[in-house]
Design a protein around this motif. Structure first.
Motif, PDB file in Angstrom:
ATOM      1  N   VAL A   1      11.881   7.194   2.103  1.00 38.87           N
ATOM      2  CA  VAL A   1      10.655   7.892   1.711  1.00 38.87           C
ATOM      3  C   VAL A   1      10.767   8.468   0.304  1.00 38.87           C
ATOM      4  CG1 VAL A   1       9.139   9.855   2.224  1.00 38.87           C
ATOM      5  CG2 VAL A   1       9.907   8.349   4.073  1.00 38.87           C
ATOM      6  N   ALA A   2      11.850   9.164   0.008  1.00 29.62           N
ATOM      7  CA  ALA A   2      12.014   9.776  -1.317  1.00 29.62           C
ATOM      8  C   ALA A   2      12.059   8.712  -2.408  1.00 29.62           C
ATOM      9  CB  ALA A   2      13.274  10.633  -1.353  1.00 29.62           C
ATOM     10  N   GLU A   3      12.767   7.642  -2.151  1.00 30.11           N
ATOM     11  CA  GLU A   3      12.895   6.566  -3.139  1.00 30.11           C
ATOM     12  C   GLU A   3      11.538   5.907  -3.402  1.00 30.11           C
ATOM     13  OE1 GLU A   3      15.372   2.367  -3.724  1.00 30.11           O
ATOM     14  OE2 GLU A   3      15.924   3.771  -2.126  1.00 30.11           O
ATOM     15  N   GLN A   4      10.770   5.679  -2.338  1.00 33.69           N
ATOM     16  CA  GLN A   4       9.465   5.045  -2.507  1.00 33.69           C
ATOM     17  C   GLN A   4       8.473   5.982  -3.187  1.00 33.69           C
ATOM     18  OE1 GLN A   4       8.326   3.470   1.329  1.00 33.69           O
ATOM     19  NE2 GLN A   4      10.013   2.004   1.355  1.00 33.69           N
ATOM     20  N   TYR A   5       8.568   7.248  -2.894  1.00 34.71           N
ATOM     21  CA  TYR A   5       7.713   8.240  -3.555  1.00 34.71           C
ATOM     22  C   TYR A   5       7.985   8.233  -5.067  1.00 34.71           C
ATOM     23  CZ  TYR A   5       5.716  12.848  -4.688  1.00 34.71           C
ATOM     24  OH  TYR A   5       4.997  13.873  -5.248  1.00 34.71           O
ATOM     25  N   SER A   6       9.255   8.197  -5.436  1.00 32.59           N
ATOM     26  CA  SER A   6       9.632   8.145  -6.846  1.00 32.59           C
ATOM     27  C   SER A   6       9.154   6.850  -7.489  1.00 32.59           C
ATOM     28  CB  SER A   6      11.151   8.276  -6.980  1.00 32.59           C
ATOM     29  OG  SER A   6      11.568   8.120  -8.315  1.00 32.59           O
ATOM     30  N   LEU A   7       9.297   5.739  -6.767  1.00 36.72           N
ATOM     31  CA  LEU A   7       8.858   4.447  -7.287  1.00 36.72           C
ATOM     32  C   LEU A   7       7.351   4.445  -7.514  1.00 36.72           C
ATOM     33  CD1 LEU A   7       9.345   1.468  -7.985  1.00 36.72           C
ATOM     34  CD2 LEU A   7       9.064   0.950  -5.550  1.00 36.72           C
ATOM     35  N   GLY A   8       6.600   4.973  -6.556  1.00 30.95           N
ATOM     36  CA  GLY A   8       5.157   5.042  -6.709  1.00 30.95           C
ATOM     37  C   GLY A   8       4.763   5.834  -7.935  1.00 30.95           C
ATOM     38  N   SER A   9       5.442   6.961  -8.165  1.00 34.39           N
ATOM     39  CA  SER A   9       5.154   7.777  -9.348  1.00 34.39           C
ATOM     40  C   SER A   9       5.416   6.990 -10.624  1.00 34.39           C
ATOM     41  CB  SER A   9       6.011   9.045  -9.330  1.00 34.39           C
ATOM     42  OG  SER A   9       5.693   9.854  -8.213  1.00 34.39           O
ATOM     43  N   ARG A  10       6.511   6.226 -10.649  1.00 38.43           N
ATOM     44  CA  ARG A  10       6.831   5.430 -11.831  1.00 38.43           C
ATOM     45  C   ARG A  10       5.797   4.332 -12.067  1.00 38.43           C
ATOM     46  NH1 ARG A  10      11.990   4.971  -9.683  1.00 38.43           N
ATOM     47  NH2 ARG A  10      11.918   2.693  -9.815  1.00 38.43           N
ATOM     48  N   LEU A  11       5.196   3.830 -10.996  1.00 41.17           N
ATOM     49  CA  LEU A  11       4.205   2.764 -11.121  1.00 41.17           C
ATOM     50  C   LEU A  11       2.801   3.303 -11.406  1.00 41.17           C
ATOM     51  CD1 LEU A  11       5.311   0.347  -8.245  1.00 41.17           C
ATOM     52  CD2 LEU A  11       5.537  -0.019 -10.711  1.00 41.17           C
ATOM     53  N   GLY A  12       2.694   4.612 -11.542  1.00 38.09           N
ATOM     54  CA  GLY A  12       1.413   5.191 -11.889  1.00 38.09           C
ATOM     55  C   GLY A  12       0.538   5.573 -10.718  1.00 38.09           C
ATOM     56  N   VAL A  13       1.106   5.614  -9.503  1.00 36.60           N
ATOM     57  CA  VAL A  13       0.328   6.031  -8.337  1.00 36.60           C
ATOM     58  C   VAL A  13       0.010   7.518  -8.464  1.00 36.60           C
ATOM     59  CG1 VAL A  13       0.356   6.343  -5.830  1.00 36.60           C
ATOM     60  CG2 VAL A  13       1.326   4.261  -6.846  1.00 36.60           C
TER      61      VAL A  13
ATOM     62  N   ALA B   1      -2.980   3.598  -2.602  1.00 28.71           N
ATOM     63  CA  ALA B   1      -2.829   2.865  -3.857  1.00 28.71           C
ATOM     64  C   ALA B   1      -2.381   1.460  -3.471  1.00 28.71           C
ATOM     65  CB  ALA B   1      -1.799   3.532  -4.760  1.00 28.71           C
ATOM     66  N   ILE B   2      -3.237   0.498  -3.717  1.00 30.53           N
ATOM     67  CA  ILE B   2      -3.045  -0.857  -3.203  1.00 30.53           C
ATOM     68  C   ILE B   2      -2.640  -1.786  -4.349  1.00 30.53           C
ATOM     69  CG2 ILE B   2      -4.160  -2.782  -2.008  1.00 30.53           C
ATOM     70  CD1 ILE B   2      -6.207  -0.638  -0.955  1.00 30.53           C
ATOM     71  N   PHE B   3      -1.469  -2.388  -4.229  1.00 33.34           N
ATOM     72  CA  PHE B   3      -1.014  -3.375  -5.207  1.00 33.34           C
ATOM     73  C   PHE B   3      -1.170  -4.772  -4.604  1.00 33.34           C
ATOM     74  CE2 PHE B   3       1.067   0.384  -6.804  1.00 33.34           C
ATOM     75  CZ  PHE B   3       1.059   0.221  -8.178  1.00 33.34           C
ATOM     76  N   PHE B   4      -1.867  -5.640  -5.335  1.00 29.80           N
ATOM     77  CA  PHE B   4      -1.986  -7.025  -4.900  1.00 29.80           C
ATOM     78  C   PHE B   4      -0.697  -7.776  -5.226  1.00 29.80           C
ATOM     79  CE2 PHE B   4      -6.534  -5.919  -5.819  1.00 29.80           C
ATOM     80  CZ  PHE B   4      -6.954  -5.919  -4.484  1.00 29.80           C
ATOM     81  N   ALA B   5      -0.591  -9.007  -4.725  1.00 32.28           N
ATOM     82  CA  ALA B   5       0.643  -9.781  -4.911  1.00 32.28           C
ATOM     83  C   ALA B   5       0.952 -10.041  -6.377  1.00 32.28           C
ATOM     84  CB  ALA B   5       0.551 -11.101  -4.141  1.00 32.28           C
ATOM     85  N   ASN B   6      -0.075 -10.091  -7.224  1.00 34.30           N
ATOM     86  CA  ASN B   6       0.157 -10.335  -8.653  1.00 34.30           C
ATOM     87  C   ASN B   6       0.461  -9.063  -9.427  1.00 34.30           C
ATOM     88  OD1 ASN B   6      -2.339  -9.097  -8.818  1.00 34.30           O
ATOM     89  ND2 ASN B   6      -3.389 -10.794  -9.836  1.00 34.30           N
ATOM     90  N   GLY B   7       0.561  -7.924  -8.721  1.00 32.16           N
ATOM     91  CA  GLY B   7       0.917  -6.661  -9.360  1.00 32.16           C
ATOM     92  C   GLY B   7      -0.258  -5.810  -9.773  1.00 32.16           C
ATOM     93  N   ARG B   8      -1.480  -6.326  -9.655  1.00 36.19           N
ATOM     94  CA  ARG B   8      -2.657  -5.536 -10.047  1.00 36.19           C
ATOM     95  C   ARG B   8      -2.857  -4.380  -9.080  1.00 36.19           C
ATOM     96  NH1 ARG B   8      -8.674  -6.988  -8.704  1.00 36.19           N
ATOM     97  NH2 ARG B   8      -9.627  -5.031  -9.334  1.00 36.19           N
ATOM     98  N   LEU B   9      -3.182  -3.211  -9.629  1.00 32.81           N
ATOM     99  CA  LEU B   9      -3.376  -2.005  -8.824  1.00 32.81           C
ATOM    100  C   LEU B   9      -4.847  -1.773  -8.537  1.00 32.81           C
ATOM    101  CD1 LEU B   9      -2.560   0.743  -7.561  1.00 32.81           C
ATOM    102  CD2 LEU B   9      -2.620   1.708  -9.873  1.00 32.81           C
TER     103      LEU B   9
ATOM    104  N   VAL C   1       0.838  -1.192   0.000  1.00 34.58           N
ATOM    105  CA  VAL C   1       0.000   0.000   0.000  1.00 34.58           C
ATOM    106  C   VAL C   1       0.878   1.250   0.000  1.00 34.58           C
ATOM    107  CG1 VAL C   1      -1.853   1.244   1.178  1.00 34.58           C
ATOM    108  CG2 VAL C   1      -1.737  -1.258   1.331  1.00 34.58           C
ATOM    109  N   PHE C   2       0.803   2.036  -1.063  1.00 39.32           N
ATOM    110  CA  PHE C   2       1.447   3.349  -1.066  1.00 39.32           C
ATOM    111  C   PHE C   2       0.525   4.280  -0.283  1.00 39.32           C
ATOM    112  CE2 PHE C   2       3.783   1.290  -4.362  1.00 39.32           C
ATOM    113  CZ  PHE C   2       5.040   1.883  -4.331  1.00 39.32           C
ATOM    114  N   THR C   3       1.049   4.818   0.815  1.00 36.93           N
ATOM    115  CA  THR C   3       0.196   5.510   1.778  1.00 36.93           C
ATOM    116  C   THR C   3       0.699   6.910   2.101  1.00 36.93           C
ATOM    117  OG1 THR C   3      -0.949   5.201   3.903  1.00 36.93           O
ATOM    118  CG2 THR C   3       1.410   4.712   3.864  1.00 36.93           C
ATOM    119  N   ASP C   4      -0.215   7.717   2.622  1.00 46.11           N
ATOM    120  CA  ASP C   4       0.056   9.070   3.099  1.00 46.11           C
ATOM    121  C   ASP C   4      -0.601   9.153   4.478  1.00 46.11           C
ATOM    122  OD1 ASP C   4      -0.610  11.852   3.727  1.00 46.11           O
ATOM    123  OD2 ASP C   4      -0.053  12.366   1.684  1.00 46.11           O
TER     124      ASP C   4
END
Length: 239
Positions: free
Chosen positions: A196-208, A213-221, A121-124
């Motif tokens: 935090v900065a790295e995960q924020y950047s990663l979330g942006s790259r993944l389309g968050v 923003a909840i990603f299941f184990a199979n990668g579905r958002l 879960v990408f969270t705030d």
């Protein structure tokens, strides 16, 4: 026999050259369009004459080898067994691989003794629906769902929320600090080499684009909140 190996080698070189030319052509077209996301990979698509273009943000578009025709949308497969969203499948697989590479120690994890599956879960900590989801983490754990939190301060890395989240990730007891932050309680300031900065950047790259923003184990958002019972059922169906 030598001629056989030589012919195979030449075919392999030709194929590599074709793919390199296609990638270059497509990249040039995207550059002309001032497309902001670089290409990660180019491969065959299920449609003859159409290439699958994976972007560094995890999204997929399609293009002809000469780069003159681009398609931005969903590719569906319609068959006797139903309809499959091929684009979503590719994007989910890429997200799955990226998230699997995240070190566990860089996430704030709430885990049951015997998890059936997990969600990332990408969270705030100041997001209302993130707080509502966190209230149900105990229920999710009881249902066998491990909750892995990654940081995504929506207001940016210079915000007060980001500073609070850095303190959460640097706390001696991350779970307690996360719960306090989600309840609007004060979190003691702490500093470390936080992700935090790295995960924020990663979330942006993944389309968050929002939280949670909840990603299941199979990668579905799954964008947004769902009640624990529904979320657990979907998590198990997408493990």
């Amino acid at each position: 026999m030598r001629l056989k190996y030589l012919a195979a080698g030449l075919l392999s070189l030709c194929a590599a050259s074709v793919w390199a030319d296609a990638r270059q052509n497509i990249a040039q077209s995207l550059e002309r369009l001032q497309f902001p996301v670089p290409i990660s990979a180019v491969s065959e698509s299920p449609v003859e004459g159409l290439h699958q273009v994976q972007l560094e943000n995890g999204k997929v578009i399609y293009a002809t080898a000469d780069g003159r025709h681009l398609i931005q949308g969903v590719l569906l497969s319609v068959g006797d067994d139903g309809v499959r969203n091929l684009t979503a499948e590719v994007e989910a697989e890429q997200a799955k691989q990226v998230l699997a590479a995240l070190p566990a120690e860089q996430l704030v994890v709430f885990a049951p003794e015997q998890p059936k599956t997990h969600i990332t879960v990408f969270t705030d900590v100041d997001c209302g629906y993130c707080r509502k989801l966190h209230e149900e983490v105990g229920q999710l754990n009881d249902l066998g769902i491990e909750v892995r939190y990654a940081a995504f301060p929506r207001a940016g890395l210079q915000s007060a929320t980001a500073r609070t989240m850095q303190s959460v990730w640097c706390a001696d007891d991350q779970q307690k600090a996360m719960t306090n932050a989600k309840q609007g309680k004060r979190v003691s300031a702490a500093s470390c080499e936080d992700p935090v900065a790295e995960q924020y950047s990663l979330g942006s790259r993944l389309g968050v684009q929002g939280t949670p923003a909840i990603f299941f184990a199979n990668g579905r958002l799954l964008p947004g909140y769902k009640p624990a019972q529904q979320l657990a059922a979907e998590a198990i169906a997408n493990k």
